[in-house]
Design a protein around this motif. Structure first.
Motif, PDB file in Angstrom:
ATOM      1  N   SER A   1       0.802  -1.224   0.000  1.00  0.00           N
ATOM      2  CA  SER A   1       0.000   0.000   0.000  1.00  0.00           C
ATOM      3  C   SER A   1       0.836   1.274   0.000  1.00  0.00           C
ATOM      4  N   GLU A   2       2.090   1.177   0.428  1.00  0.00           N
ATOM      5  CA  GLU A   2       2.918   2.377   0.564  1.00  0.00           C
ATOM      6  C   GLU A   2       3.046   3.181  -0.731  1.00  0.00           C
ATOM      7  N   PRO A   3       3.281   2.542  -1.910  1.00  0.00           N
ATOM      8  CA  PRO A   3       3.378   3.354  -3.128  1.00  0.00           C
ATOM      9  C   PRO A   3       2.076   4.089  -3.458  1.00  0.00           C
ATOM     10  N   PHE A   4       0.934   3.500  -3.099  1.00  0.00           N
ATOM     11  CA  PHE A   4      -0.346   4.165  -3.336  1.00  0.00           C
ATOM     12  C   PHE A   4      -0.530   5.343  -2.390  1.00  0.00           C
ATOM     13  N   ALA A   5      -0.119   5.153  -1.141  1.00  0.00           N
ATOM     14  CA  ALA A   5      -0.192   6.263  -0.189  1.00  0.00           C
ATOM     15  C   ALA A   5       0.717   7.412  -0.628  1.00  0.00           C
ATOM     16  N   ALA A   6       1.900   7.055  -1.140  1.00  0.00           N
ATOM     17  CA  ALA A   6       2.830   8.086  -1.618  1.00  0.00           C
ATOM     18  C   ALA A   6       2.266   8.811  -2.834  1.00  0.00           C
ATOM     19  N   LEU A   7       1.617   8.056  -3.720  1.00  0.00           N
ATOM     20  CA  LEU A   7       0.985   8.671  -4.895  1.00  0.00           C
ATOM     21  C   LEU A   7      -0.092   9.659  -4.464  1.00  0.00           C
ATOM     22  N   ALA A   8      -0.948   9.242  -3.544  1.00  0.00           N
ATOM     23  CA  ALA A   8      -2.017  10.126  -3.075  1.00  0.00           C
ATOM     24  C   ALA A   8      -1.450  11.381  -2.433  1.00  0.00           C
ATOM     25  N   PHE A   9      -0.408  11.223  -1.604  1.00  0.00           N
ATOM     26  CA  PHE A   9       0.203  12.373  -0.938  1.00  0.00           C
ATOM     27  C   PHE A   9       0.768  13.349  -1.966  1.00  0.00           C
ATOM     28  N   ALA A  10       1.444  12.809  -2.998  1.00  0.00           N
ATOM     29  CA  ALA A  10       2.051  13.668  -4.013  1.00  0.00           C
ATOM     30  C   ALA A  10       0.999  14.436  -4.813  1.00  0.00           C
TER      31      ALA A  10
END
Length: 303
Positions: A38-47
Motif C-alpha cells: 500500500s505504501e506506493p499508493f499512499a505516496a501517490l495520493a500524498f504527491a
C-alpha cells in the motif's frame, strides 16, 4: 480529467503517473493490500493531494460515499480482487476503466496470459475496457496484442504488459477526450472464454505427458511466477526454462528419467519426446549445481 485510482500492484501506480504526465488529475486513491504493497499508493495520493483509502470493501456504503465526495469523473482500475458493483461504478460520470491482460471477449477472468500460453494461442491480448457488472464484458476503448512464439515465456509477456499498459490507458483516455465511442464486445456467448485462477501447485509437471505440453507449462509458469516443478528424492526442482530436443543417440527411458546430458544440461524423457532443462533450481543450489544433482545417477527419476 479528474481520476480515481482503484486497485493494486506497481503497474497501476506506473499507469497513474503516466496519466499525470498527460495532464489529468487524481482526486482519490483506493487500494487493498498489506502495508508494503500500500505504501506506493499512499505516496501517490500524498504527491497528488488526493484522498487515500485502504480497504478490501470497495462496494461498502462508506466507500461509495467517499468516492462520491471525491467528485472524480472517471475511475482507473487494475487488479482489484472482487467485482466492483453497480453502485460503486455509478460514482463516476464516465464510469470505470479496467486494464485486462486478455483478448476480450476471449480470455475473460484470471491468469489469462498463462492460460493463453498453455492453450497454444497465437497471441495474448491487452485491453482497456469499460467496467460493467458482468465480468470483463464492457466495451473496449483500446486494444493491442503480443505474439506468442514457441520460445515466448510468461516473463516476456509480463515485461510487455508492464511497458504497454500505461500507454494503453493513455490512448484510451485520449479517445474519450475526443468523444470516440468504445467498441462493443461480441455478444455471442460462444465468443467468450472464461479463465479461472491458477494456483502454484497447478504447475506441477507430469512427465508422462508429451514434451511440447510440458514445455508450455514451463513457459506459462516461469518468472515472475513460482515456476513449473517436480521432485527429485523428495526435493523440489523448479524448472524455469527448457527446450524440446531430439537426442543424438537412440535410447529408451521412463518418463521423468534424466538421460545423457548435453553440455551439463539434463535431458529428461517425457511421455513422448525429450526436454533439455536449461534453467533450474533445486533447494537453493545454483543453476549449474542443480543440474549436477539431477545428472548424478541414471537411476534417478523426476516425479
Amino acid at each position: 480529467m479528474r481520476l480515481a485510482i482503484v486497485g493494486r500492484t506497481k503497474l497501476l501506480v506506473d499507469t497513474a503517473r503516466r496519466l499525470l504526465t498527460d495532464g489529468h488529475t487524481i482526486g482519490l486513491v483506493v487500494t487493498s493490500g498489506d502495508m508494503a504493497a500500500s505504501e506506493p499508493f499512499a505516496a501517490l495520493a500524498f504527491a497528488c493531494g488526493a484522498a487515500f483509502v485502504e480497504t478490501a470493501k470497495v462496494n461498502s456504503q462508506q466507500i461509495v460515499e467517499t468516492m462520491r465526495d471525491a467528485a472524480c469523473e472517471l475511475g482507473i482500475s487494475l487488479n482489484w480482487r472482487t467485482l466492483i458493483k453497480p453502485a460503486t461504478l455509478a460514482c463516476f460520470a464516465r464510469g470505470v476503466l479496467n486494464g485486462h491482460a486478455g483478448d476480450l471477449p476471449r480470455f475473460r477472468g484470471n491468469a489469462c496470459p498463462n492460460w493463453a500460453i498453455l492453450a497454444g494461442e497465437p497471441h495474448v491480448g491487452l485491453c482497456v475496457h469499460q467496467m460493467t457488472p458482468e465480468l470483463d464484458a464492457g466495451p473496449i476503448y483500446a486494444r493491442t496484442h503480443y505474439p506468442l512464439e514457441a520460445d515466448t515465456y510468461v516473463t516476456d509477456v509480463q515485461n510487455w504488459i508492464d511497458a504497454t499498459m500505461p500507454e494503453l490507458f493513455s490512448s484510451a483516455l485520449a479517445s474519450i477526450a475526443r468523444g470516440e465511442e468504445p467498441v462493443p464486445q461480441n455478444p455471442d456467448p460462444s465468443a467468450a472464454l472464461r479463465c479461472y485462477p491458477r494456483r502454484p501447485d497447478d504447475s506441477r509437471i507430469d512427465w508422462r505427458t508429451d514434451a511440447d505440453t510440458i514445455r508450455r507449462l514451463i513457459r506459462a509458469s516461469s518468472r515472475p511466477f513460482d515456476g513449473a516443478f517436480c521432485f527429485l528424492d523428495d526435493r523440489r526442482v523448479t524448472i524455469w526454462r527448457a527446450d524440446v530436443v531430439e537426442p543424438t543417440s537412440r535410447y529408451l527411458a521412463a518418463p521423468g528419467q534424466p538421460c545423457e546430458p548435453v553440455e551439463g544440461d539434463p535431458i529428461v524423457a517425457c511421455g513422448s519426446g525429450f526436454l533439455r532443462l536449461t534453467d533450474i533450481s533445486l533447494n537453493g543450489f545454483s543453476n549449474i549445481d542443480s543440474k549436477a544433482q539431477v545428472n548424478r545417477s541414471a537411476r534417478l527419476r523426476l516425479t
